[in-house]
Design an enzyme around this catalytic site. Structure first.
Site, mmCIF file in Angstrom:
data_model
loop_
_atom_site.group_PDB
_atom_site.id
_atom_site.type_symbol
_atom_site.label_atom_id
_atom_site.label_comp_id
_atom_site.label_asym_id
_atom_site.label_seq_id
_atom_site.Cartn_x
_atom_site.Cartn_y
_atom_site.Cartn_z
ATOM 1 N N ILE A 173 0.918 -1.106 -0.072
ATOM 2 C CA ILE A 173 0.022 0.012 -0.112
ATOM 3 C C ILE A 173 0.918 1.230 0.123
ATOM 4 C CG2 ILE A 173 -2.061 -0.954 1.090
ATOM 5 C CD1 ILE A 173 -1.134 -0.048 3.977
ATOM 6 N N ASP A 174 0.308 2.445 -0.468
ATOM 7 C CA ASP A 174 1.293 3.539 -0.619
ATOM 8 C C ASP A 174 1.675 3.920 0.829
ATOM 9 O OD1 ASP A 174 0.642 3.609 -3.136
ATOM 10 O OD2 ASP A 174 -1.404 4.640 -2.907
ATOM 11 N N LYS A 175 2.712 4.769 0.495
ATOM 12 C CA LYS A 175 3.206 5.485 1.997
ATOM 13 C C LYS A 175 2.181 6.076 2.896
ATOM 14 C CE LYS A 175 6.463 8.984 3.294
ATOM 15 N NZ LYS A 175 7.161 10.336 2.925
#
Length: 361
Positions: A173-175
């Protein structure tokens, strides 16, 4: 830690990590985004030679068995197509070794970064990632990542090599997105879990806060996703069925209306880069405070100074895109038992949602 070349910088079965413009990314026939780790062009006078032998001769510290495993995992491409280990290389063939994560041209340093481990056994662990934590080391983020934290967590496990892609993160998942991730602790577990993600049998539910009230309040967004030709840091939506991009499907449902914004449940049928963020933006409802997709502007509401200050305060309360991976479900790779995990919406998002609930406009 074993030499990363000895593991051929190994083999990927799962979902794609974050990309940066410097990474060379290939989309294979099955729709996976993969990263180029090695590339060789056969000479004009190349005699017919099995690709496993061809690569073993060029990857000096890699065994033929490892190359064959890479081919079995779909990570050996010739002229852009996955091949089996018995493929015979011809003159001017382009042979690539690709994986599901960027190449690590550096040693992964174990760092004592706290992990919120939801579940762990001998085969996998499920971690609740906080916002702001990068998943994979890469350009500009060589330390302080989830992979560095996993290296510390597994430092006393002689069977776990954090640099070996046959183990470790199966998806990402994104930062600035929070929530649940599953980590494989054995090659077989990664293969089994990776197939579930590829076959879309996992259960993934997200909570998002978006600008406006989607109409209808529940539905399905279908549109191919590919890199935005005008901005490589963004993704864009293209017509479903077109030759551009990869098929992507997001199911959504409004669970709470809050004046000029709404809390939305999103269920992923596919798992493309930035999928929820770009799909919601495409419908005219970007995630709140999603700077990359325009959600950090005031897109609904009034022009009053008091309202502008209110929105600014909301952005300070939740200084990232309002997106949380709340539910993760899969079949255990060894026991065959269905497993479901839920992570509560983190405090920054809940505090911002509470601000909107109490606001009087």
């Amino acid at each position: 830690m074993t030499d990363s070349n000895d593991s051929i910088e190994n083999f990927a079965d799962g979902y794609t990590p974050d990309e940066t413009p410097e990474d060379i990314i290939i989309t294979d026939d099955s729709g996976r985004d993969l990263y180029e780790h090695f590339r060789f062009v056969a000479d004009k006078g190349q005699a017919l030679l099995r690709v496993d032998k061809f690569l073993t001769e060029r990857l000096q510290k890699s065994s033929r068995n490892r190359v064959q495993q890479a081919a079995q995992a779909g990570c050996i491409l010739v002229n852009g197509k996955a091949v089996k280990s018995n493929y015979r290389v011809k003159p001017l063939d382009v042979v690539q070794v690709v994986m599901d994560r960027p190449r690590y041209d550096f040693e992964i340093i174990a760092q004592d970064i706290p992990l919120d481990i939801v579940y762990e056994d001998n085969f996998l662990l499920v971690v609740n990632k906080p916002p702001g934590l990068v998943v994979h080391p890469g350009h500009g983020n060589y330390s302080g990542t989830l992979v560095n934290a996993l290296a510390w967590h597994f430092k006393d496990n002689p069977n776990y090599d954090v640099a070996d892609p046959r183990m470790g993160l199966v998806h990402r998942i994104d930062k600035d997105t929070s929530g649940l991730l599953v980590v494989a602790k054995t090659p077989d577990a990664k293969t089994h879990l990776g197939k579930q993600f590829f076959n879309k049998t996992t259960k993934r539910e997200y909570v998002a806060v978006v600008w406006g009230i989607p109409d209808p309040e529940s539905g399905t967004i279908t549109g191919n996703i590919a890199r935005d030709p005008k901005d490589r840091l963004r993704m864009a939506v293209f017509p479903a069925g077109s030759e551009t991009g990869k098929h992507a499907v997001t199911h959504y449902e409004v669970v709470e209306r809050l004046n000029y914004v709404s809390v939305v449940k999103c269920v992923l049928e596919t798992g493309r880069t930035h999928q929820i963020r770009v799909h919601m933006m495409h419908t005219g409802h970007p995630l709140l405070n999603d700077a990359r997709y325009g959600g950090d502007e005031i897109l609904r509401g009034t022009t009053a100074a008091k309202y502008r200050q209110f929105v600014h305060n909301c952005f300070e309360t939740c200084p990232r895109q309002a997106l949380h991976a709340r539910t993760l479900g899969f079949v255990h790779p060894r026991t065959g038992r269905e497993m479901f995990f839920t992570s509560p919406v983190p405090p920054d998002m809940t505090a911002m949602i509470d601000r909107w609930r109490k606001a009087a406009f």
